[in-house]
Structures are given as C-alpha cells and as structure tokens.
Design a protein around this motif. Structure first.
Motif, PDB file in Angstrom:
ATOM      1  N   TYR A  96       0.841  -1.194   0.000  1.00 58.29           N
ATOM      2  CA  TYR A  96       0.000   0.000   0.000  1.00 58.29           C
ATOM      3  C   TYR A  96       0.876   1.244   0.000  1.00 58.29           C
ATOM      4  O   TYR A  96       0.919   2.005   0.969  1.00 58.29           O
ATOM      5  CB  TYR A  96      -0.918   0.010   1.214  1.00 58.29           C
ATOM      6  N   TYR A  97       1.588   1.466  -1.072  1.00 62.11           N
ATOM      7  CA  TYR A  97       2.471   2.618  -1.172  1.00 62.11           C
ATOM      8  C   TYR A  97       2.529   3.088  -2.619  1.00 62.11           C
ATOM      9  O   TYR A  97       2.044   2.409  -3.535  1.00 62.11           O
ATOM     10  CB  TYR A  97       3.880   2.278  -0.666  1.00 62.11           C
ATOM     11  N   SER A  98       3.132   4.225  -2.794  1.00 61.40           N
ATOM     12  CA  SER A  98       3.322   4.782  -4.138  1.00 61.40           C
ATOM     13  C   SER A  98       4.799   5.085  -4.339  1.00 61.40           C
ATOM     14  O   SER A  98       5.492   5.476  -3.389  1.00 61.40           O
ATOM     15  CB  SER A  98       2.515   6.074  -4.311  1.00 61.40           C
ATOM     16  N   PRO A  99       5.300   4.912  -5.554  1.00 66.00           N
ATOM     17  CA  PRO A  99       6.707   5.264  -5.801  1.00 66.00           C
ATOM     18  C   PRO A  99       6.922   6.764  -5.632  1.00 66.00           C
ATOM     19  O   PRO A  99       6.020   7.573  -5.884  1.00 66.00           O
ATOM     20  CB  PRO A  99       6.930   4.831  -7.253  1.00 66.00           C
ATOM     21  N   LEU A 100       8.097   7.121  -5.182  1.00 65.07           N
ATOM     22  CA  LEU A 100       8.417   8.530  -4.950  1.00 65.07           C
ATOM     23  C   LEU A 100       8.915   9.166  -6.237  1.00 65.07           C
ATOM     24  O   LEU A 100       9.873   8.686  -6.843  1.00 65.07           O
ATOM     25  CB  LEU A 100       9.482   8.640  -3.857  1.00 65.07           C
ATOM     26  N   ARG A 101       8.242  10.232  -6.645  1.00 61.17           N
ATOM     27  CA  ARG A 101       8.633  10.951  -7.859  1.00 61.17           C
ATOM     28  C   ARG A 101       8.944  12.401  -7.483  1.00 61.17           C
ATOM     29  O   ARG A 101       8.080  13.270  -7.524  1.00 61.17           O
ATOM     30  CB  ARG A 101       7.534  10.910  -8.911  1.00 61.17           C
ATOM     31  N   LEU A 102      10.159  12.651  -7.102  1.00 65.76           N
ATOM     32  CA  LEU A 102      10.578  14.014  -6.797  1.00 65.76           C
ATOM     33  C   LEU A 102      11.107  14.674  -8.070  1.00 65.76           C
ATOM     34  O   LEU A 102      11.957  14.105  -8.749  1.00 65.76           O
ATOM     35  CB  LEU A 102      11.663  14.015  -5.722  1.00 65.76           C
ATOM     36  N   PRO A 103      10.630  15.864  -8.407  1.00 70.74           N
ATOM     37  CA  PRO A 103      11.134  16.536  -9.603  1.00 70.74           C
ATOM     38  C   PRO A 103      12.590  16.947  -9.435  1.00 70.74           C
ATOM     39  O   PRO A 103      13.028  17.284  -8.341  1.00 70.74           O
ATOM     40  CB  PRO A 103      10.223  17.760  -9.738  1.00 70.74           C
ATOM     41  N   THR A 104      13.315  16.901 -10.528  1.00 67.75           N
ATOM     42  CA  THR A 104      14.721  17.300 -10.501  1.00 67.75           C
ATOM     43  C   THR A 104      14.997  18.274 -11.638  1.00 67.75           C
ATOM     44  O   THR A 104      14.230  18.363 -12.603  1.00 67.75           O
ATOM     45  CB  THR A 104      15.643  16.072 -10.653  1.00 67.75           C
ATOM     46  N   GLY A 105      16.106  18.986 -11.540  1.00 69.88           N
ATOM     47  CA  GLY A 105      16.544  19.881 -12.613  1.00 69.88           C
ATOM     48  C   GLY A 105      15.507  20.928 -12.950  1.00 69.88           C
ATOM     49  O   GLY A 105      14.963  21.631 -12.078  1.00 69.88           O
ATOM     50  N   ASN A 106      15.204  21.038 -14.241  1.00 73.89           N
ATOM     51  CA  ASN A 106      14.255  22.052 -14.712  1.00 73.89           C
ATOM     52  C   ASN A 106      12.846  21.828 -14.173  1.00 73.89           C
ATOM     53  O   ASN A 106      12.090  22.784 -13.994  1.00 73.89           O
ATOM     54  CB  ASN A 106      14.230  22.065 -16.243  1.00 73.89           C
ATOM     55  N   TYR A 107      12.495  20.567 -13.927  1.00 76.53           N
ATOM     56  CA  TYR A 107      11.165  20.282 -13.391  1.00 76.53           C
ATOM     57  C   TYR A 107      11.024  20.828 -11.968  1.00 76.53           C
ATOM     58  O   TYR A 107       9.967  21.327 -11.587  1.00 76.53           O
ATOM     59  CB  TYR A 107      10.899  18.775 -13.420  1.00 76.53           C
ATOM     60  N   GLN A 108      12.102  20.714 -11.192  1.00 74.54           N
ATOM     61  CA  GLN A 108      12.077  21.267  -9.840  1.00 74.54           C
ATOM     62  C   GLN A 108      11.991  22.794  -9.888  1.00 74.54           C
ATOM     63  O   GLN A 108      11.237  23.414  -9.127  1.00 74.54           O
ATOM     64  CB  GLN A 108      13.334  20.835  -9.073  1.00 74.54           C
ATOM     65  N   ALA A 109      12.754  23.410 -10.789  1.00 71.93           N
ATOM     66  CA  ALA A 109      12.701  24.866 -10.936  1.00 71.93           C
ATOM     67  C   ALA A 109      11.306  25.312 -11.365  1.00 71.93           C
ATOM     68  O   ALA A 109      10.773  26.329 -10.882  1.00 71.93           O
ATOM     69  CB  ALA A 109      13.750  25.320 -11.954  1.00 71.93           C
ATOM     70  N   LEU A 110      10.689  24.532 -12.262  1.00 72.78           N
ATOM     71  CA  LEU A 110       9.347  24.851 -12.730  1.00 72.78           C
ATOM     72  C   LEU A 110       8.335  24.737 -11.595  1.00 72.78           C
ATOM     73  O   LEU A 110       7.422  25.572 -11.476  1.00 72.78           O
ATOM     74  CB  LEU A 110       8.970  23.907 -13.878  1.00 72.78           C
ATOM     75  N   ARG A 111       8.498  23.729 -10.735  1.00 70.10           N
ATOM     76  CA  ARG A 111       7.572  23.576  -9.615  1.00 70.10           C
ATOM     77  C   ARG A 111       7.681  24.755  -8.651  1.00 70.10           C
ATOM     78  O   ARG A 111       6.666  25.251  -8.148  1.00 70.10           O
ATOM     79  CB  ARG A 111       7.833  22.258  -8.879  1.00 70.10           C
ATOM     80  N   VAL A 112       8.890  25.210  -8.397  1.00 68.85           N
ATOM     81  CA  VAL A 112       9.071  26.352  -7.504  1.00 68.85           C
ATOM     82  C   VAL A 112       8.420  27.596  -8.099  1.00 68.85           C
ATOM     83  O   VAL A 112       7.719  28.360  -7.402  1.00 68.85           O
ATOM     84  CB  VAL A 112      10.565  26.595  -7.235  1.00 68.85           C
ATOM     85  N   LEU A 113       8.634  27.821  -9.392  1.00 72.78           N
ATOM     86  CA  LEU A 113       8.061  28.996 -10.047  1.00 72.78           C
ATOM     87  C   LEU A 113       6.538  28.968 -10.012  1.00 72.78           C
ATOM     88  O   LEU A 113       5.893  29.975  -9.685  1.00 72.78           O
ATOM     89  CB  LEU A 113       8.542  29.073 -11.501  1.00 72.78           C
TER      90      LEU A 113
END
Length: 423
Positions: free
Chosen positions: A139-156
C-alpha cells in the motif's frame, strides 16, 4: 510496472521478498521515529528516534545497516508519510545514499492504525509500525521528486499560485474600497484596473476632490501620466457621478492612504506575476517534452508549465491513468448490498494538477476541434452531463500527454477522434 491498479498492487507485493528489510518512518518537524519489519510483518530491533539534522540521519543509516547485518537482509525499502514539507530533506538524503524511498497515504495510515492491536490509540511510535506494515503489504506509491528544470518549474508555479491568491485578495479589497467610498465609480470605468482608472484613483480618488474640479482640469492632470488619455467625456462623467455620490466624506486623508497602499500592492503583485510567468515560459524552452505538448491546439504555455510542475517528467509514467490518479480524477463509489453509491471523482491526489487538467480541458473544448467533437458526442449522443464529459476528457488528455512523450510524436488529430464511432 503495469498501469492497472490490481496488477500494480500485486507487483508491489511480489517485489518485497524475504531478503528485504522494510522501514516505516513517522515524520515530524523535530523528532522522527523509525521501525523495521520483515516482509511478513515481524518487527526487528527496537524503534529508532532521530532528529532533523545530518548527524541524526547518519544515526538512522547506521541503525538500518546494523539490522541488515544482524538478520542477513540485502534489500531495504523505506516508507514515510509526505507530511507537509518536513519529509523532503530526509527523502532526498536517503535517495542520495541510493536507498529506495516510497510514500504512503496519510489517510490510509489513519484507517490502518487498529490492524495490529485493535485499539484506536495513535502515537508516533505506533504510526511508524503502521507505515512499515502498509509498505510490506504493497500500500504505497513510488516517490517521484522533480529534478533539474522540473524542480525549478515547480518552484516557479508554486510562487505563482501564492502571488495569484494575494493578487485576488488585493483586488477584492479595492472593490470593497470603491463600494464604500465611491460606489458610483464603476458607472464611469467598467474596468477599474485600466490605465486611466489607475491614474485617476491615485490623483483624485474621492468624490469630494472631483466635485471642485472641472472636466478640463481633470483632463489636464491626466496629461503627464498617460501618452494616450481618455476623452473629455470620461472627465465630465466623473464630475457628474461625484456630485451625485452617496459616499461619506469622513477621514479623507486616512481613506486615501488606504487606497494608495492597496494600489501599490496591486502594481507590485502585477509585476511579480508577469515576471514569474515569463520565467516559467522561458524555462519550457529547455524541456524537450514541453515543446511536444505545445503542439496540441488550444493548450497554453502556462497550462503546460503547471502540468509539468505537478507531474515532473512524464516519461516516468507508463500510462495516463497514473497521471489521472495523481490528480485525484479517478472514479470511486461506495456500494454495499442493495445500496448503489454514486460514482464520484476521489480527489485523492495533487489539487494543483487536478486544476490544471480541468482548466486545460475547458479551453480545449472551446479551441480544439477534436475535443469539441468528443464533448458533443458525449453530451448529445451518449447523453452524458457536461461535467461528466469534462472529467472523461481529462482522462483522454492525460493519456494523450503521456502518449506524446513516450511515442515521441507530435499531436495527431486523427488519433484523438477514434473514440467517436462512424455514422
């Protein structure tokens, strides 16, 4: 891993073998609790308590390795709740150590807390064991943390959402100010945020100031602030409405200061919002899959930026249903015996992704021929409600987004309308 939920569930269970050590961590702001179990749920060792700093993270790692060595476990899988933002630093640190990290749903943790002891008792030490049990049961989900440009896009995009909320608040405050101190103002300027209106509100916002001016004087005072001024008829209408105003004439200096503060905040937030959107659009140029998604007619750059900020790399998803579940747009019902529950979307997921997918479909139904045809088919031929059609098209869009990235082709209209049977 397959995209059907029951197949994925079975695969998650099968991959945890007798050689795995399953760790459950209850996250908190200051002190975390970790507990370890086998693939059968037998607890190993004592609970490990540690704080949020690198020395304590090393303590956790040493504790895990000691249990591995003692019980001959070669694999480790670590589960935790995504509690607020407190879990992010620990999860990233564990990933840097090449350990597998997964997340569990906090709502499920609450519902499973009585599995072992049939007691409603809830505390951090017990929650860590409940999380470990959930992980070993799949009963879990894989961890998908954004990296690189995706992380920058999430912050913006996260900053953009914050600015928009503040922006709307300021707009409402200005509406309130006008309704109290100059309720007739909207009869002259339908849109108070236009250039001429903003200049007028700064120069002479109160009816008492406009009453003593002639239309020509107002027109002349506009001159230094605008290259293209409103016509003299606007100035004349302002004077007429000011003379008929029902607003109170009290504390004029304080009232004006209040409006100037709101206008300063409005212009500052407008500038910040434009800068964030421009930076996000510029960042899309460095993300190859974003350019492919923009080939869909009717979908905007900000919408694509919002979707990628929430999902991260779409190449990590095997099917659009995974994106749909992440958004909480998959369907669920509560039925028992003769009772047939109503089918609804679960809303178990990222609300930001749900919003962007929903808004994207609304625009596509208006501006995209294929989505408009599908919407007409669902509502007119299959007699679906409009909102049900929109939700169904959200699933269609999610599959298209993942398909475009995986198959590396641009948007093809012919493939979209295959769902409509030939007449």
């Amino acid at each position: 891993m397959k995209f059907k939920q029951h197949d994925a569930q079975n695969q998650r269970i099968e991959r945890i073998t007798s050689h795995h050590l399953v760790i459950g961590i209850d996250i908190a702001k200051e002190t975390q609790i970790a507990r370890a179990v086998t693939y059968r749920g037998i607890e190993l060792g004592r609970a490990c308590s540690f704080k949020n700093d690198v020395l304590c993270f090393q303590k956790l790692l040493s504790w895990i390795k000691s249990i591995q060595k003692q019980h001959n476990k070669t694999g480790v899988i670590i589960g935790m709740e995504p509690t607020g933002h407190y879990w992010l630093n620990l999860a990233c640190w564990l990933l840097e150590k090449h350990l597998e990290v997964v997340v569990v749903n906090p709502y499920q943790v609450k519902n499973n807390k009585e599995n072992r002891d049939n007691s409603p008792t809830k505390n951090d030490t017990k929650d860590a064991l409940v999380i470990a049990d959930m992980v070993k049961n799949g009963y879990y989900s894989p961890l998908r943390l954004p990296t690189g440009n995706y992380q920058a896009l999430r912050v913006l995009m996260s900053d953009r959402e914050f600015v928009i909320k503040q922006f709307i608040t300021i707009q409402n405050q200005i509406h309130r100010w006008l309704d109290i101190w100059f309720p007739e103002y909207h009869r002259v300027f339908k849109d108070w945020s236009c250039k001429t209106s903003l200049v007028t509100l700064r120069l002479f916002p109160l009816p008492s100031e406009l009453k003593i001016l002639s239309p020509e004087e107002i027109y002349d005072k506009w001159r230094p602030h605008m290259k293209r001024r409103a016509s003299i008829s606007f100035a004349r209408a302002l004077v007429e409405q000011a003379q008929q105003s029902i607003a109170q004439d009290v504390a004029p200096e304080q009232v004006k200061r209040s409006l100037l503060f709101l206008l300063d905040q409005y212009e500052t937030l407008s500038t910040h919002l434009a800068q964030l959107e421009q930076e996000a659009i510029s960042l899309l140029k460095d993300i190859p899959q974003a350019q492919r998604l923009l080939t869909i007619p009717g979908i905007g750059k900000i919408t694509v930026a919002g979707i990628l900020a929430e999902t991260g790399d779409l190449g990590t998803y095997r099917h659009g249903r995974q994106v749909l579940r992440l958004a909480g747009l998959h369907l669920g019902e509560e039925s028992s015996g003769k009772h047939k529950g109503q089918v609804r979307i679960t809303k178990r997921g990222r609300p930001g992704l749900r919003k962007y997918l929903y808004l994207a479909v609304l625009h596509l139904v208006v501006n995209n021929e294929e989505f408009r045809a599908l919407h007409h088919h669902y509502t007119l031929t299959r007699k679906m409600k409009k909102i049900h059609s929109i939700i169904k098209l959200c699933g269609k869009l999610a599959r298209i987004l993942v398909g475009l990235v995986h198959q590396e082709y641009d948007y093809t209209p012919e493939k979209v309308i295959t769902a409509i049977p030939a007449a």
